[in-house]
Motif scaffolding. Structure first.
Motif, PDB file in Angstrom:
ATOM      1  N   VAL A  79       0.839  -1.199   0.000  1.00  0.00           N
ATOM      2  CA  VAL A  79       0.000   0.000   0.000  1.00  0.00           C
ATOM      3  C   VAL A  79       0.876   1.251   0.000  1.00  0.00           C
ATOM      4  CG1 VAL A  79      -1.735   1.326   1.272  1.00  0.00           C
ATOM      5  CG2 VAL A  79      -1.923  -1.163   1.149  1.00  0.00           C
ATOM      6  N   ALA A  80       1.882   1.256   0.858  1.00  0.00           N
ATOM      7  CA  ALA A  80       2.774   2.419   0.934  1.00  0.00           C
ATOM      8  C   ALA A  80       3.466   2.668  -0.399  1.00  0.00           C
ATOM      9  CB  ALA A  80       3.810   2.204   2.040  1.00  0.00           C
ATOM     10  N   LEU A  81       3.932   1.601  -1.047  1.00  0.00           N
ATOM     11  CA  LEU A  81       4.625   1.744  -2.324  1.00  0.00           C
ATOM     12  C   LEU A  81       3.701   2.316  -3.392  1.00  0.00           C
ATOM     13  CD1 LEU A  81       7.150   1.274  -4.030  1.00  0.00           C
ATOM     14  CD2 LEU A  81       6.336  -1.068  -4.457  1.00  0.00           C
ATOM     15  N   GLN A  82       2.467   1.795  -3.466  1.00  0.00           N
ATOM     16  CA  GLN A  82       1.534   2.312  -4.474  1.00  0.00           C
ATOM     17  C   GLN A  82       1.198   3.773  -4.211  1.00  0.00           C
ATOM     18  OE1 GLN A  82      -1.806  -0.210  -5.401  1.00  0.00           O
ATOM     19  NE2 GLN A  82      -2.949   1.446  -6.403  1.00  0.00           N
ATOM     20  N   ALA A  93      -9.275   4.858   3.609  1.00  0.00           N
ATOM     21  CA  ALA A  93      -9.497   3.456   3.935  1.00  0.00           C
ATOM     22  C   ALA A  93     -10.992   3.182   4.005  1.00  0.00           C
ATOM     23  CB  ALA A  93      -8.837   3.100   5.256  1.00  0.00           C
ATOM     24  N   ILE A  94     -11.450   2.179   3.256  1.00  0.00           N
ATOM     25  CA  ILE A  94     -12.865   1.823   3.222  1.00  0.00           C
ATOM     26  C   ILE A  94     -12.986   0.356   3.585  1.00  0.00           C
ATOM     27  CG2 ILE A  94     -14.988   1.819   1.858  1.00  0.00           C
ATOM     28  CD1 ILE A  94     -13.566   3.699  -0.135  1.00  0.00           C
ATOM     29  N   GLY A  95     -13.705   0.055   4.653  1.00  0.00           N
ATOM     30  CA  GLY A  95     -13.894  -1.340   5.038  1.00  0.00           C
ATOM     31  C   GLY A  95     -13.929  -1.515   6.540  1.00  0.00           C
ATOM     32  N   ALA A 103      -4.095   0.597   6.193  1.00  0.00           N
ATOM     33  CA  ALA A 103      -3.862   1.973   5.754  1.00  0.00           C
ATOM     34  C   ALA A 103      -3.084   2.759   6.796  1.00  0.00           C
ATOM     35  CB  ALA A 103      -5.197   2.656   5.454  1.00  0.00           C
ATOM     36  N   LYS A 104      -3.391   2.572   8.082  1.00  0.00           N
ATOM     37  CA  LYS A 104      -2.610   3.220   9.143  1.00  0.00           C
ATOM     38  C   LYS A 104      -1.138   2.840   9.027  1.00  0.00           C
ATOM     39  CE  LYS A 104      -6.157   3.301  12.828  1.00  0.00           C
ATOM     40  NZ  LYS A 104      -6.526   2.696  14.127  1.00  0.00           N
ATOM     41  N   SER A 105      -0.903   1.543   8.853  1.00  0.00           N
ATOM     42  CA  SER A 105       0.471   1.051   8.796  1.00  0.00           C
ATOM     43  C   SER A 105       1.201   1.590   7.579  1.00  0.00           C
ATOM     44  CB  SER A 105       0.473  -0.477   8.796  1.00  0.00           C
ATOM     45  OG  SER A 105      -0.105  -0.978   9.998  1.00  0.00           O
ATOM     46  N   ALA A 106       0.509   1.622   6.437  1.00  0.00           N
ATOM     47  CA  ALA A 106       1.118   2.167   5.231  1.00  0.00           C
ATOM     48  C   ALA A 106       1.415   3.654   5.390  1.00  0.00           C
ATOM     49  CB  ALA A 106       0.197   1.938   4.035  1.00  0.00           C
ATOM     50  N   ALA A 107       0.466   4.377   5.983  1.00  0.00           N
ATOM     51  CA  ALA A 107       0.634   5.824   6.155  1.00  0.00           C
ATOM     52  C   ALA A 107       1.819   6.148   7.050  1.00  0.00           C
ATOM     53  CB  ALA A 107      -0.648   6.433   6.720  1.00  0.00           C
ATOM     54  N   LEU A 108       2.066   5.292   8.058  1.00  0.00           N
ATOM     55  CA  LEU A 108       3.225   5.553   8.932  1.00  0.00           C
ATOM     56  C   LEU A 108       4.529   5.199   8.221  1.00  0.00           C
ATOM     57  CD1 LEU A 108       4.969   3.210  10.689  1.00  0.00           C
ATOM     58  CD2 LEU A 108       2.701   2.752  11.596  1.00  0.00           C
ATOM     59  N   LEU A 109       4.507   4.155   7.384  1.00  0.00           N
ATOM     60  CA  LEU A 109       5.714   3.811   6.639  1.00  0.00           C
ATOM     61  C   LEU A 109       6.105   4.920   5.671  1.00  0.00           C
ATOM     62  CD1 LEU A 109       5.128   0.026   5.812  1.00  0.00           C
ATOM     63  CD2 LEU A 109       6.796   0.983   7.418  1.00  0.00           C
ATOM     64  N   ILE A 129       1.664  10.589  10.540  1.00  0.00           N
ATOM     65  CA  ILE A 129       1.498   9.786   9.334  1.00  0.00           C
ATOM     66  C   ILE A 129       0.879  10.627   8.222  1.00  0.00           C
ATOM     67  CG2 ILE A 129       1.236   7.682  10.705  1.00  0.00           C
ATOM     68  CD1 ILE A 129      -1.795   7.779  10.057  1.00  0.00           C
ATOM     69  N   LEU A 130       0.893  10.084   7.010  1.00  0.00           N
ATOM     70  CA  LEU A 130       0.182  10.713   5.913  1.00  0.00           C
ATOM     71  C   LEU A 130      -1.289  10.846   6.303  1.00  0.00           C
ATOM     72  CD1 LEU A 130       0.945  11.506   2.890  1.00  0.00           C
ATOM     73  CD2 LEU A 130      -0.301   9.424   2.254  1.00  0.00           C
ATOM     74  N   PRO A 131      -1.962  11.961   5.973  1.00  0.00           N
ATOM     75  CA  PRO A 131      -3.381  12.080   6.332  1.00  0.00           C
ATOM     76  C   PRO A 131      -4.193  10.867   5.890  1.00  0.00           C
ATOM     77  CG  PRO A 131      -2.569  14.174   5.538  1.00  0.00           C
ATOM     78  CD  PRO A 131      -1.458  13.174   5.332  1.00  0.00           C
ATOM     79  N   LEU A 132      -5.048  10.398   6.778  1.00  0.00           N
ATOM     80  CA  LEU A 132      -5.837   9.191   6.546  1.00  0.00           C
ATOM     81  C   LEU A 132      -7.298   9.456   6.877  1.00  0.00           C
ATOM     82  CD1 LEU A 132      -6.358   6.131   6.138  1.00  0.00           C
ATOM     83  CD2 LEU A 132      -5.513   5.777   8.476  1.00  0.00           C
TER      84      LEU A 132
END
Length: 382
Positions: A79-82, A93-95, A103-109, A129-132
């Motif tokens: 997710v972070a790479l994309q 994040a939807i779900g 999404a939290k984990s990707a945003a922190l990476l 993190i990146l805004p989520l």
């Protein structure tokens, strides 16, 4: 002892509120958004509706639709790479909890770098993190407002938790219309997950007035609305109340933390791949019974708030009625009674007990639990 109360997330709610995603993205100055969801939800029109709202507002979108149940380290990295490849400046994040936690984990990476497992534990995330923007389609984890992410490490058959105020979603949008088609079984165990959050927050040894109010209100709303949401899923009011209750329970355990049910649920998921909410749903009645001698007054409060008991009932009687009511609720919504029914293996239970003993959540449980007592509890539930 000093107390702290955290609720860093902006909360938008109400029927049709999903369209507010554009305003929230604009609030964070976003021009490109990556939608993060799971394969099941991607077969519905929900992600496309959200993407359409964003594009209508002039925000470009991409989609990652491969978040699995119990999301892995590898998924967060993908997710972070994309997101970095498309230069996304907000994640949506939807779900359920899996999509939101991934999404939290990707945003922190994206903003902190490194390997995800380096952040396992408390307050190891050092940068925002990146805004989520979190848009829950289940009423269970409360992940849309929490400072936690539960991720899996399949190479070691374990789950780990990241805890930091930095990883709370920037915004949560709670639209009950997005939950009405949720299958009854998932509605049931995610709702019991929310109830577990509320009960364990209320009985936590670091509970405080702010978390008590949130937890008790969540318990009342769940006991009243979960059976309706399960057995009449098109009841929009029950769906709305369950979303609100799940959020309240999440806000409570941000600061009060949890207990024995969660200490056990993580290794059950790690060893047997039992969904987190289902593990909590099965274990909650057993854990409440175990904790009762050390939580009589708190359980009595729960009985009163859900309208049980007579004025002359002792706290002990009220507490027992609270446990019985939760047990009956689980049966009424067809939660499996035993761990064997959700894929657990009896010979592995000693490893589950050993892993549970390492959980920080045991520190907040109202009753001390030894490894032998945890194993006995698991065997009783088996």
């Amino acid at each position: 002892m000093a107390m702290q109360f955290l609720l860093p997330t902006r909360i938008i709610s109400g029927i049709g509120s999903a369209t507010e995603v554009v305003k929230e993205a604009e609030f964070y100055g976003a021009r490109k958004a990556l939608i993060v969801t799971d394969p099941g939800l991607s077969k519905t029109d929900i992600p496309d509706r959200i993407a359409g709202c964003l594009r209508a507002g002039g925000i470009e979108t991409g989609t990652f639709a491969a978040v699995e149940s119990d999301p892995s380290i590898a998924t967060a990295s993908k997710v972070a790479l994309q997101a970095q490849e498309i230069k996304a400046d907000v994640l949506v994040a939807i779900g359920g909890g899996s999509a939101i936690d991934a999404a939290k984990s990707a945003a922190l990476l994206i903003t902190n770098g490194g390997h995800l497992k380096e952040y396992a534990g408390v307050n190891k995330v050092t940068k925002p993190i990146l805004p989520l923007i979190a848009i829950p389609t289940t009423a269970g984890t409360g992940s849309e407002v929490t400072i936690f992410a539960v991720m899996s490490d399949p190479d070691n058959n374990e789950k780990f938790t990241i805890s930091s105020p930095f990883i709370a979603p920037s915004s949560a949008i709670m639209d009950p219309e997005l939950t009405v088609k949720l299958p009854a079984a998932i509605t049931a165990f995610t709702g019991m997950d929310a109830l577990t959050h509320a009960v364990e927050s209320y009985t936590s040894v670091i509970a405080q007035p702010a978390t008590d109010g949130l937890a008790l209100q969540a318990i009342k709303m769940i006991m009243e609305n979960l059976p309706v949401a399960v057995h009449r899923g098109d009841n929009i009011k029950a769906r709305e109340n369950m979303l609100q209750a799940s959020m309240l329970a999440g806000a409570a355990f941000n600061s009060a933390f949890l207990g024995l049910a969660h200490a056990v649920a993580s290794p059950l998921g790690g060893h047997f791949h039992v969904p987190h909410g289902l593990a909590n749903a099965v274990m909650l009645p057993y854990v409440m019974e175990f904790n009762l001698p050390a939580a009589i007054d708190r359980y009595a409060d729960i009985a009163r708030v859900i309208g049980l008991g007579m004025p002359a009932d002792s706290p002990r009687i009220l507490a027992e009625k609270a446990v019985a009511a939760v047990t009956q609720l689980a049966r009424d919504i067809n939660i499996p009674v035993q761990l064997r029914d959700v894929g657990a293996k009896e010979e592995i239970l000693p490893l589950v007990a050993k892993d549970a003993l390492r959980s920080i959540q045991l520190k907040f449980n109202p009753r001390f639990a030894s490894e032998a007592e945890i194993l006995a509890l698991l065997q009783k539930a088996f």
